[in-house]
Scaffold this active site. Structure first.
Site, PDB file in Angstrom:
ATOM      1  N   ASN A   2       0.868  -1.181   0.000  1.00 25.59           N
ATOM      2  CA  ASN A   2       0.000   0.000   0.000  1.00 25.59           C
ATOM      3  C   ASN A   2       0.906   1.233   0.000  1.00 25.59           C
ATOM      4  OD1 ASN A   2      -2.773  -1.380   0.663  1.00 25.59           O
ATOM      5  ND2 ASN A   2      -1.314  -2.212   2.139  1.00 25.59           N
TER       6      ASN A   2
ATOM      7  N   HIS B  37     -11.315 -16.987   9.343  1.00 23.65           N
ATOM      8  CA  HIS B  37     -11.599 -18.370   9.735  1.00 23.65           C
ATOM      9  C   HIS B  37     -12.661 -18.435  10.828  1.00 23.65           C
ATOM     10  CE1 HIS B  37      -8.833 -21.243   7.745  1.00 23.65           C
ATOM     11  NE2 HIS B  37      -8.165 -20.138   7.464  1.00 23.65           N
TER      12      HIS B  37
ATOM     13  N   ALA C 277      18.657  -0.007  17.936  1.00 17.52           N
ATOM     14  CA  ALA C 277      18.709  -1.318  17.283  1.00 17.52           C
ATOM     15  C   ALA C 277      17.784  -2.305  17.973  1.00 17.52           C
ATOM     16  CB  ALA C 277      20.144  -1.844  17.294  1.00 17.52           C
TER      17      ALA C 277
ATOM     18  N   THR D 265       5.643   0.546  18.245  1.00 17.52           N
ATOM     19  CA  THR D 265       4.203   0.289  18.167  1.00 17.52           C
ATOM     20  C   THR D 265       3.372   1.551  18.312  1.00 17.52           C
ATOM     21  OG1 THR D 265       4.066  -0.123  20.551  1.00 17.52           O
ATOM     22  CG2 THR D 265       4.527  -2.016  19.150  1.00 17.52           C
ATOM     23  N   LYS D 266       4.027   2.637  18.782  1.00 18.71           N
ATOM     24  CA  LYS D 266       3.309   3.893  19.004  1.00 18.71           C
ATOM     25  C   LYS D 266       4.111   5.051  18.441  1.00 18.71           C
ATOM     26  CE  LYS D 266       0.962   2.298  23.209  1.00 18.71           C
ATOM     27  NZ  LYS D 266       0.742   2.527  24.658  1.00 18.71           N
TER      28      LYS D 266
ATOM     29  N   ARG E  76      10.190   2.556  23.773  1.00 13.51           N
ATOM     30  CA  ARG E  76       9.746   3.648  24.643  1.00 13.51           C
ATOM     31  C   ARG E  76      10.805   4.751  24.601  1.00 13.51           C
ATOM     32  NH1 ARG E  76      12.496   3.729  29.387  1.00 13.51           N
ATOM     33  NH2 ARG E  76      13.761   1.887  29.897  1.00 13.51           N
TER      34      ARG E  76
END
Length: 240
Positions: free
Chosen positions: A49, A79, A119, A124-125, A139
């Site tokens: 995308n 599923h 590294a 995720t945020k 973090r």
């Protein structure tokens, strides 16, 4: 020349940084100027995308990095429910970002300006501007200013460690190539900028600013020999 040609034939769009960036742009990924993908063959950037991925100027991407704009978890839901529910989200990496080796940037994340991703981190945020992130999940561990001050405080100690360990192992005096990241400490401002430092300045994408800094800051040592003496390396004996 033959080696470069073979490399392009075998690895095609992943033969080098320029080829991979050109390929991604053709696919529709928006990528700014001055970007480098250090090892394209070990890097995977999701272009399924392409309109969902934006990479700013002067972004450096290390080996093993993954950048995702989707996943295929919809197969599990299909599923169970029979429904197909997509999960495509944008990823934006703003200007002047370094993404460390084997880091993963997950879908839906925005990485701000002037950010370092450590590294192995899994992002995720969103990451705020002028910050350093690391860990799983990633973090914020400090601001960019705090990192700069910490490194400046230990710069001479770190430079000496590099010089001494090279001297002990190689049995040779460390030169400007070995100490390329520490040349600001002892390069003579009345002389031409050393080639290794000049290349490093160019590579940062901020040649004018780094050159200006070079000439406006007094070095902490008179020259390389003076620095090596501070490391207790007997340059007079070695130069005989």
């Amino acid at each position: 020349m033959i080696k470069d040609t073979l490399k392009k034939l075998i690895f095609r769009e992943k033969s080098d940084s320029n080829a991979y960036i050109h390929f991604l742009r053709k696919k529709g990924v928006k990528i700014g100027e001055g970007c480098t993908i250090f090892y394209p063959r070990g890097t995977n950037i999701d272009y399924q995308n392409p309109q969902m991925l934006t990479i700013g100027n002067y972004v450096r991407i290390a080996d093993g990095v993954r950048i995702l704009t989707h996943d295929y978890s919809l197969s599990v839901l299909a599923h169970v429910k029979g429904d197909i529910v997509g999960s495509v989200k944008p990823v934006t990496i703003q200007d002047n970002v370094f993404i460390g080796m084997n880091a993963i940037i997950l879908a839906g994340v925005t990485v701000g300006r002037n950010v370092i991703i450590g590294a192995g981190s899994i992002v995720t945020k969103d990451c705020e501007d002028n910050s350093v992130y690391a860990g799983n999940p990633a973090r914020k561990i400090c601001t960019l200013e705090e990192l700069y001050n910490k490194r400046k405080k230990k710069e001479i100690e770190d430079a000496k460690r590099v010089a001494i360990q090279y001297y002990d192992r190689a049995g040779l005096l460390p030169d400007e190539t070995v100490l390329r990241e520490y040349l600001m400490l002892f390069s003579d401002r009345k002389m031409k900028i050393p080639n290794e430092l000049d290349k490093l300045m160019l590579d940062t994408g901020e040649y004018k600013k780094t050159k200006e800094f070079f000439y406006n800051v007094t070095p902490q040592f008179e020259n390389l020999d003076d620095f090596l003496r501070s490391c207790k390396i007997n340059i007079e004996t070695e130069n005989r």
